[in-house]
Design a protein around this motif. Sequence first.
Motif, mmCIF file in Angstrom:
data_model
loop_
_atom_site.group_PDB
_atom_site.id
_atom_site.type_symbol
_atom_site.label_atom_id
_atom_site.label_comp_id
_atom_site.label_asym_id
_atom_site.label_seq_id
_atom_site.Cartn_x
_atom_site.Cartn_y
_atom_site.Cartn_z
ATOM 1 N N ASP A 127 0.809 -1.211 0.000
ATOM 2 C CA ASP A 127 0.000 0.000 0.000
ATOM 3 C C ASP A 127 0.846 1.266 0.000
ATOM 4 O OD1 ASP A 127 -2.231 1.496 -0.056
ATOM 5 O OD2 ASP A 127 -2.968 0.978 1.926
ATOM 6 N N SER A 128 2.090 1.164 0.459
ATOM 7 C CA SER A 128 2.947 2.354 0.502
ATOM 8 C C SER A 128 3.330 2.825 -0.891
ATOM 9 C CB SER A 128 4.209 2.067 1.320
ATOM 10 O OG SER A 128 4.986 1.060 0.709
ATOM 11 N N TYR A 129 3.252 1.911 -1.895
ATOM 12 C CA TYR A 129 3.545 2.303 -3.270
ATOM 13 C C TYR A 129 2.305 2.836 -3.988
ATOM 14 C CZ TYR A 129 8.169 0.180 -3.199
ATOM 15 O OH TYR A 129 9.481 -0.111 -2.919
ATOM 16 N N SER A 130 1.179 2.789 -3.297
ATOM 17 C CA SER A 130 -0.080 3.155 -3.937
ATOM 18 C C SER A 130 -0.344 4.644 -3.848
ATOM 19 C CB SER A 130 -1.233 2.399 -3.275
ATOM 20 O OG SER A 130 -2.463 2.854 -3.781
ATOM 21 N N LYS A 131 -0.857 5.206 -4.934
ATOM 22 C CA LYS A 131 -1.272 6.601 -4.946
ATOM 23 C C LYS A 131 -2.797 6.689 -5.126
ATOM 24 C CE LYS A 131 3.102 8.280 -6.868
ATOM 25 N NZ LYS A 131 3.752 9.023 -7.972
ATOM 26 N N HIS A 132 -3.444 5.547 -4.821
ATOM 27 C CA HIS A 132 -4.877 5.488 -5.018
ATOM 28 C C HIS A 132 -5.610 6.280 -3.943
ATOM 29 C CE1 HIS A 132 -4.143 2.451 -7.976
ATOM 30 N NE2 HIS A 132 -3.551 1.674 -7.088
ATOM 31 N N LYS A 133 -6.848 6.609 -4.263
ATOM 32 C CA LYS A 133 -7.712 7.229 -3.277
ATOM 33 C C LYS A 133 -8.231 6.139 -2.349
ATOM 34 C CE LYS A 133 -9.177 10.948 -6.365
ATOM 35 N NZ LYS A 133 -10.330 11.602 -7.032
ATOM 36 N N TYR A 134 -8.922 6.566 -1.314
ATOM 37 C CA TYR A 134 -9.453 5.628 -0.332
ATOM 38 C C TYR A 134 -10.342 4.587 -1.017
ATOM 39 C CZ TYR A 134 -12.166 3.812 3.565
ATOM 40 O OH TYR A 134 -12.763 2.987 4.483
ATOM 41 N N GLY A 135 -10.091 3.335 -0.740
ATOM 42 C CA GLY A 135 -10.918 2.266 -1.252
ATOM 43 C C GLY A 135 -10.410 1.641 -2.533
ATOM 44 N N SER A 136 -9.720 2.368 -3.387
ATOM 45 C CA SER A 136 -9.310 1.818 -4.684
ATOM 46 C C SER A 136 -8.185 0.800 -4.539
ATOM 47 C CB SER A 136 -8.894 2.948 -5.626
ATOM 48 O OG SER A 136 -7.841 3.703 -5.075
ATOM 49 N N PHE A 137 -7.365 0.906 -3.506
ATOM 50 C CA PHE A 137 -6.331 -0.096 -3.291
ATOM 51 C C PHE A 137 -6.974 -1.455 -3.016
ATOM 52 C CE2 PHE A 137 -3.782 -2.569 -0.263
ATOM 53 C CZ PHE A 137 -2.640 -2.768 -1.009
ATOM 54 N N SER A 138 -7.996 -1.463 -2.170
ATOM 55 C CA SER A 138 -8.708 -2.707 -1.880
ATOM 56 C C SER A 138 -9.340 -3.280 -3.137
ATOM 57 C CB SER A 138 -9.788 -2.460 -0.822
ATOM 58 O OG SER A 138 -9.214 -2.009 0.381
ATOM 59 N N ASP A 188 -0.068 0.128 4.761
ATOM 60 C CA ASP A 188 0.361 1.348 5.438
ATOM 61 C C ASP A 188 -0.759 2.368 5.563
ATOM 62 O OD1 ASP A 188 2.881 0.347 5.669
ATOM 63 O OD2 ASP A 188 3.632 1.280 3.856
ATOM 64 N N HIS A 189 -1.901 2.079 5.004
ATOM 65 C CA HIS A 189 -2.996 3.038 5.035
ATOM 66 C C HIS A 189 -4.283 2.345 5.448
ATOM 67 C CE1 HIS A 189 -0.432 6.013 3.158
ATOM 68 N NE2 HIS A 189 -0.119 5.130 2.238
ATOM 69 N N ILE A 190 -5.250 3.111 5.828
ATOM 70 C CA ILE A 190 -6.502 2.583 6.334
ATOM 71 C C ILE A 190 -7.287 1.836 5.265
ATOM 72 C CG2 ILE A 190 -7.920 4.614 5.798
ATOM 73 C CD1 ILE A 190 -8.041 2.514 9.027
ATOM 74 N N SER A 191 -6.897 1.994 4.002
ATOM 75 C CA SER A 191 -7.666 1.416 2.901
ATOM 76 C C SER A 191 -7.739 -0.098 2.946
ATOM 77 C CB SER A 191 -7.062 1.855 1.557
ATOM 78 O OG SER A 191 -5.716 1.448 1.477
ATOM 79 N N GLY A 192 -6.727 -0.756 3.529
ATOM 80 C CA GLY A 192 -6.734 -2.204 3.481
ATOM 81 C C GLY A 192 -7.246 -2.893 4.717
ATOM 82 N N CYS A 193 -7.599 -2.153 5.744
ATOM 83 C CA CYS A 193 -7.917 -2.751 7.030
ATOM 84 C C CYS A 193 -9.159 -3.625 6.981
ATOM 85 C CB CYS A 193 -8.079 -1.645 8.070
ATOM 86 S SG CYS A 193 -8.482 -2.246 9.723
ATOM 87 N N GLY A 194 -10.225 -3.129 6.372
ATOM 88 C CA GLY A 194 -11.473 -3.854 6.411
ATOM 89 C C GLY A 194 -11.523 -5.076 5.530
ATOM 90 N N ASN A 195 -10.571 -5.241 4.612
ATOM 91 C CA ASN A 195 -10.622 -6.320 3.637
ATOM 92 C C ASN A 195 -9.632 -7.435 3.898
ATOM 93 O OD1 ASN A 195 -11.320 -3.593 2.290
ATOM 94 N ND2 ASN A 195 -12.315 -5.084 0.955
ATOM 95 N N ILE A 196 -8.777 -7.279 4.882
ATOM 96 C CA ILE A 196 -7.693 -8.241 5.037
ATOM 97 C C ILE A 196 -8.223 -9.643 5.340
ATOM 98 C CG2 ILE A 196 -7.345 -7.730 7.501
ATOM 99 C CD1 ILE A 196 -4.332 -8.131 6.946
#
Length: 428
Positions: A49-60, A83-91
């Motif tokens: 996720d640290s390499y991601s420049k996506h907005k919230y949710g798009s990384f997931s 590294d960001h909140i975007s992946g927490c709910g989907n792990i």
Amino acid sequence: MDRISQLPDELQLKILALLPSMKDVVDTMLLSKRWQFLWMMVPTIKYNDSYSKHKYGSFSLFVDKSFSKHEAPIIETLLFKLDHISGCGNIQAWMRSADKRCVRELIIQIDTHTFKKPVSLPWSLFSGGCRMLVTLKLTNAVLVDDFTSPISFPSLKTLSLESMKYPSGEFVKKLLSNCHVLENLVVEQCHVDSVNIFTVIVPCLKSLVMKTLNTRVGNDAQGFVIDAPSLEKFNILHSSGFCIFENDMTKVVDANLVVVNWKLWKKLGSIASFKRLYLCVPSSKDVYTARSVFTSLVHLKICTCETEWVNLLMRVLGDSPNLRALKLDQCHPLRSYEPRPCWNPSWNEPSSVPECLLSNLETFEWVTYEGAEEEIEVVAFVFRSAKYLKKAAINIHSKTNDTDKKLEVIKELFSSSRGSPACVLELR
């Protein structure tokens, strides 16, 4: 790029596996028609996720889509670095998807600085796809015992648990008891770890690393209990509490022991097999049983940050007849508020010179040598006594930029008499 496209698919997949993230791997589909579907077979999947420049949710969303299209029959490495909140709910959903695949190495790293709430991993998530799992590495998460069906790791050989939180000490025992072929274990305890006594009972374990972070406030009721008769290598960094070895580790070859507050309730057992040893302990009295001998020890490293390092050095030298290499290093900051009670300006040399100095020691290295009184005496003693010394390397470290002081230290070193005419002195 044309030359790379002409390479065999197997070699191209190895190149793709070296890219920093799965996003970079997927982007290669735009290079040519041949690369359009090649990414789906890459054996290494790294969602970073640290390499991601996506907005919230798009990384997931990217993880969901790319992972569902991946077709490699065996996944050598599956990494989730969040590294960001975007992946927490989907792990948890991703773990269920991974259960359906043949994963050899699974790595989950959580950045606690960006997650306000702890990330929980119910242990049942690992129940489906663990039969082929060889390596499991977890960092900064909470393991939850959901009391479902028993979990077994028949192929797991390497387990790393760094800054994890567990339900209880019994859960840790149950976890390790299900790793029937485990050979390598890394445990790093942090301040949120509520397990007071971390017990390691693994008959087949060969390598053990156990660390207690300085942020963890410990007491005499906290510590490690180790029962691993097949252990060949251990590295223990313990800031407080106790460390118990439940058996004579007759197969240990490489041992590193760094203990800040010495509460070793049971001493090292059989030490005859040790070939390499690193010690940083407050006292020389309770490290190992009296009259024990390091008959196989050839490499010794002693940390000079503790107040009684000279006593420790002299004791181990006397008990290591076959030692060939000695290294002294101040690996940790000196405790300026504590005196060095072991040192006496009128210190006398031992009544008998250690056998290793008379017959076997060939190399002597001192890192961060400052020219203190006890350091000068130890160097002079080794130089005079080591009859077969071939090389002595001294790294002069000065707290100030006093050139005259440094020249004085150099002069003293070169003027020291040496028992070995073949000894070459190297100053760094």
